[in-house]
Structure formats: C-alpha cells, structure tokens
Design a protein around this motif. Structure first.
Motif, PDB file in Angstrom:
ATOM      1  N   ALA A  27      90.247  13.477  51.183  1.00 54.96           N
ATOM      2  CA  ALA A  27      89.155  12.545  51.061  1.00 54.96           C
ATOM      3  C   ALA A  27      88.921  12.101  52.183  1.00 54.96           C
ATOM      4  CB  ALA A  27      90.194  11.404  50.567  1.00 54.96           C
ATOM      5  N   ARG A  31      84.555  11.919  52.907  1.00 49.54           N
ATOM      6  CA  ARG A  31      84.191  10.326  53.069  1.00 49.54           C
ATOM      7  C   ARG A  31      82.768  10.163  52.983  1.00 49.54           C
ATOM      8  NH1 ARG A  31      85.693  11.535  57.870  1.00 49.54           N
ATOM      9  NH2 ARG A  31      84.275  10.878  59.700  1.00 49.54           N
ATOM     10  N   TRP A  34      81.896   9.386  49.188  1.00 49.30           N
ATOM     11  CA  TRP A  34      82.519   8.419  48.403  1.00 49.30           C
ATOM     12  C   TRP A  34      81.703   7.579  47.804  1.00 49.30           C
ATOM     13  CZ3 TRP A  34      86.989   6.058  52.093  1.00 49.30           C
ATOM     14  CH2 TRP A  34      88.122   7.213  52.009  1.00 49.30           C
ATOM     15  N   GLN A  38      85.989   6.435  44.305  1.00 48.21           N
ATOM     16  CA  GLN A  38      86.792   7.307  45.534  1.00 48.21           C
ATOM     17  C   GLN A  38      87.181   6.379  46.401  1.00 48.21           C
ATOM     18  OE1 GLN A  38      83.407   8.103  44.468  1.00 48.21           O
ATOM     19  NE2 GLN A  38      84.052   9.939  43.100  1.00 48.21           N
ATOM     20  N   PHE A 155      85.080  14.447  39.398  1.00 48.52           N
ATOM     21  CA  PHE A 155      85.898  13.712  40.194  1.00 48.52           C
ATOM     22  C   PHE A 155      86.670  12.742  39.173  1.00 48.52           C
ATOM     23  CE2 PHE A 155      87.225   9.721  42.153  1.00 48.52           C
ATOM     24  CZ  PHE A 155      88.077  10.168  43.243  1.00 48.52           C
ATOM     25  N   THR A 159      90.666  13.062  38.284  1.00 47.10           N
ATOM     26  CA  THR A 159      91.716  11.798  38.627  1.00 47.10           C
ATOM     27  C   THR A 159      92.325  11.304  37.264  1.00 47.10           C
ATOM     28  OG1 THR A 159      89.852  11.288  40.282  1.00 47.10           O
ATOM     29  CG2 THR A 159      91.498   9.439  39.471  1.00 47.10           C
ATOM     30  N   PHE A 211      89.161  15.114  45.103  1.00 45.17           N
ATOM     31  CA  PHE A 211      88.262  14.816  46.333  1.00 45.17           C
ATOM     32  C   PHE A 211      87.739  16.162  46.833  1.00 45.17           C
ATOM     33  CE2 PHE A 211      90.709  10.705  46.766  1.00 45.17           C
ATOM     34  CZ  PHE A 211      89.953  10.356  46.997  1.00 45.17           C
ATOM     35  N   LEU A 214      84.317  17.127  45.283  1.00 47.26           N
ATOM     36  CA  LEU A 214      83.210  15.947  45.386  1.00 47.26           C
ATOM     37  C   LEU A 214      82.035  16.697  45.746  1.00 47.26           C
ATOM     38  CD1 LEU A 214      84.311  12.744  46.971  1.00 47.26           C
ATOM     39  CD2 LEU A 214      83.597  12.968  44.692  1.00 47.26           C
TER      40      LEU A 214
END
Lengths: 218, 254
Positions: A27, A31, A34, A38, A155, A159, A211, A214
């Motif tokens: 993650a 970043r 994000w 996220q 994502f 999740t 992640f 992403l």
C-alpha cells in the motif's frame, strides 16, 4: 505445559498477524494512486496492527483481552462501514451505512455494558457485525452482477472478495465462540483459532493483491 | 461429534463455498465482458466496412461520371468542332461565317479543356499507366502554374512507386484536400511534400509556411474526410507543432 501452550499460540498471535506487513508495504509503495477507499483500508490495516500487537502481548502475558475485543469489534465495523461508503456510489446506500454504523455501535456498547460481561466473548455483536458485512459484500457483488455496463474497480472488487471470504467463513466461529470456549478442550480451541488466523492471513494477502493491482485510473 | 469439529467443518465448507461462488462470479463476468467486447469490435468493423463501401461507391460514381464526360461529352464536342470546321472550309468567302467559326472554335476548345480537367479531377486513375509520382507531380504542376503558390515535391528514391489503387486514390484525395485547405485558409506561399520509404511503410510529410492550425480548431468536413480515407488504408497521422505553418506527417503500410 505453559511453554508448550505459548509455542502453540505463536501462529495465531504472531505469525499470522505479521502477514499484515505485506499489504501495508505494498500500500505504501502504491500510495500515489490512493483515493478514499484505499486510505480507509490502509487505516484499517494500521488499526489491525495496533490491536493485534495488544492482543499478542496480552496473550503472552496471560491477561484477559476481551475488553479490547469489544472495542475492536465496534471500531472494525465502523471502519468497514466507512470503507463501503467509499466503495458504493449510491447515496441511499451511503446513508444506510451511516445508520448501520451508528446503530451497531450503540447496540454493541449497550450489549456489553448492560447485558454482558466485559470479560466474556461478545458473541452476538461480533456475529451480527460479520453477518452484516457479508450481506453488504453480497449486495456489492449483486449490484455489479446485474449491471455489466459498470466498469468494476479492481481494487474495490478484490477488497470485497477478501472481506467476504473472511467474514462468511468466520461467522459460524463468532456465533458459536462462547459455546466453544465453554465446551472445547484447549487443544481444540487452539486448532480452531489457528484456522481463523489462516483465513485472516488470506484476507490480508487479498488486500495486498488489491493494492498491488492499483492503477492511476482507480 | 464435538462442537469444535462442527465449527471447523462449517468454517471450511463456508470458505470453499464462498471461494467457488466468487470464482464462478468472476468467470461469468469475464464471459459477459468478452461477449460485449466482441459485439463492440464487430460493430466497429461494420462501421469501417460501411465507410469503405461508401468511399468506394463514391469513387466508382466519380469514375463513371468522369468517363462519361470524357467519352461522351468530350467526343461529341470534338465531333462538333470538326463539323463546324468543315462547314467553314466550304464557305471560305463569307467573312461572317469565318468570324462565327473562330468564336465557336474558341468556345468549344474551352469546353473540351474544361471537360478534360473535370474528368481527370473526378477520376485521376483513368489512365492506368500513370504512377503515384506522376499523379502527384501532374497535380502540383497544375497548381504551380497558377503562380499563386509553389509546391515542392520530393521522393527519397527514384524508382517508380506502385501502390494499390485504393492507397493511390486515397492518398491523392488526401493530398488534394490538404493543398486545397492550405490555399483556402493559410495564406501560405510554399508547400513542401516529402515522401520517404521505410521497411514496409511509406511516410509523407506535408508542410506549409502559412498561419497554421489553431490547437482548438474544430474538425471540419475536409479533415474528417482525410481521417476517413487514412483510416481506410490503415494509415496513421500526426499533426506536428503548428507555430510556423501547418505540418502533418502520415505513415501507411506498403
């Protein structure tokens, strides 16, 4: 015997939770991509690290950590409701999630303080929260199953799959945990919680996968 | 059986059931998306074919009109000219007839020239012995002779370039449209056309020294036609920096 017991609890208390490092690192690497969900999931992972550390320490010190579990249940449900709020685009669903968050928190607090001991496993709230989360995950899948025109965010989908796998598998454990603690032998208890830790580790690895996948447009 | 065994079995079964459901879900969605993609691809292909058919039918119609003009109107006018000439030869002493003859001849010559120009413009491939280079040189010579604008054409190799009829006609139309746009909109004095050949592709660089095209310029009919024709022959194009005139690069497979 004490030493043996400690060795047998190393897996659920230390090894499995340490897998949290994997999604956290991935993650952090990703970043720059994000967005809202996220950030919340990353917060959830940090929150899990914190509570797992406390749970591990208390386990090794043979301190009853049930009060922490009560707090964990409430905060976990709140964070997941906020995560789903970022995932769902429908305003009605976002409102419903806020109502759920507030009503569940009040219920869990009232349940612990009024009808239940703080030092016993919170069977009902934990079971209800997991069933609710599974229901929300199923609704997400249903929405995207019916509407193939929507470009499904990888994502969000990954999740939700992680959450659904964990909470659906462990609902039965949460629902019967008090009975299990009363009736099962310590060895059996360790075995069941090892299984729980394995499924939890799988969920963390699925989060890491989410992640890892992403991309800028997500 | 002990409760913990029930719980373990329940957890494992639920986990596997959930996993199976998710895998089925993913596979089903992938199938649906694949079908949607295939449907869209077929639709795009259909549109391309439709465009190709439209352009082809337009070209064949132009060719037919061009040939009719060339064969029918042109021939008849030539015949008419001959008739008048013969008539005058028989009546040399009449000055009024001579004057009539001169006037008629001038008008008919003018009509013949115009008809030829129109027919060649409508169907530049009427004479199949022409190569792509000749067509371009011919057209540019015509423009250069007007004196208003100069066109420089260069090919990076001397051998005769032979493209398919579709490519030749499409590129000819694109070039004439570009030149037409330059003349109409850019106040340019010089147009440079460079053709270079690579391994399996040909590149044309079109440049003028006019005002260029504004970045927010909306695509007109002419530019859309250019795009359609280039798309039909599988060519790619790139409009370069327009600060010192219009500059377009086209690459197509050969």
């Amino acid at each position: 015997m004490h030493l043996l017991f400690s060795i047998r609890t190393v897996y659920p208390a230390v090894i499995a939770p340490s897998i949290l490092v994997v999604p956290i690192l991935i993650a952090l690497i990703k970043r720059k991509y994000w967005l809202g969900p996220q950030k919340i999931l990353f917060g959830y992972l940090l929150f899990s690290v914190f509570f797992n550390c406390i749970a591990s320490i208390t386990t090794f010190l043979h301190i009853n950590n049930m009060p922490i579990l009560h707090l964990y249940t409430i905060l976990e449900f709140c964070l997941l409701c906020l995560l789903f709020r970022g995932i769902f685009e429908q305003q009605a669903m976002q409102k419903l999630l806020i109502y759920l968050l507030i009503s569940f928190s009040l219920f869990a607090i009232a349940y612990v303080l009024l009808t239940h001991s703080l030092f016993r496993y919170n069977t009902l709230p934990r079971f209800l929260s997991s069933i609710t989360i599974v229901g929300i995950c199923l609704y997400f899948l249903y929405l995207n199953f019916a509407n193939t025109e929507v470009n499904l965010s990888r994502f969000n989908f990954t999740t939700v799959i992680g959450l659904m796998l964990y909470f659906s598998s462990c609902s039965i454990l949460f629902g019967l945990s008090q009975t299990l603690h009363n009736k099962a032998s310590p060895g059996a208890l360790i075995f069941v919680w090892n299984l729980h830790a394995t499924i939890m580790a799988i969920m963390y690895l699925i989060f890491a996968w989410a992640f890892l996948r992403l991309k800028p447009n997500q | 059986m002990s409760i913990y065994l029930y719980i373990i079995l329940g957890m494992t079964a639920t986990f596997l059931l959930c996993l199976a459901t998710i895998l089925f879900y993913i596979k089903y969605r992938k199938n649906i998306l694949k079908k949607q993609y295939e449907l869209k691809t077929a639709e795009v292909q259909y549109q391309k074919n439709l465009l190709k058919a439209t352009i082809n039918s337009q070209e064949s119609e132009r060719k037919r009109i061009g040939m009719d003009l060339h064969d029918e109107v042109g021939a008849n006018l030539s015949y008419l000219r001959l008739l008048i000439e013969n008539f005058v030869e028989k009546n040399e002493e009449i000055s009024a007839v001579n004057q009539f003859n001169e006037q008629c001849r001038a008008i008919i010559d003018n009509i013949i020239t115009n008809t030829r120009n129109i027919s060649h413009n409508l169907s530049p491939l009427l004479n199949k012995s022409y190569g792509f280079q000749d067509m371009i040189y011919d057209y540019c010579d015509g423009i250069n002779s007007s004196g208003k604008i100069a066109i420089q054409v260069t090919f990076d190799q001397d051998k005769i370039v032979k493209f398919s009829d579709t490519v030749t006609l499409a590129m000819y139309r694109v070039i004439t449209e570009l030149i037409n746009n330059t003349i109409k909109h850019s106040s340019a004095k010089l147009i440079t056309l460079c053709f270079s050949f690579g391994d399996g592709f040909c590149t044309m660089d079109y440049m003028d020294d006019g005002t260029g095209m504004a970045p927010d310029h909306k695509k007109g009919m002419g530019l859309q036609n250019i795009e359609s024709r280039l798309g039909m022959i599988g060519a790619s194009y790139h409009i370069k920096d327009n600060s010192s005139g219009f500059n377009l690069s086209v690459t197509w497979p050969v």
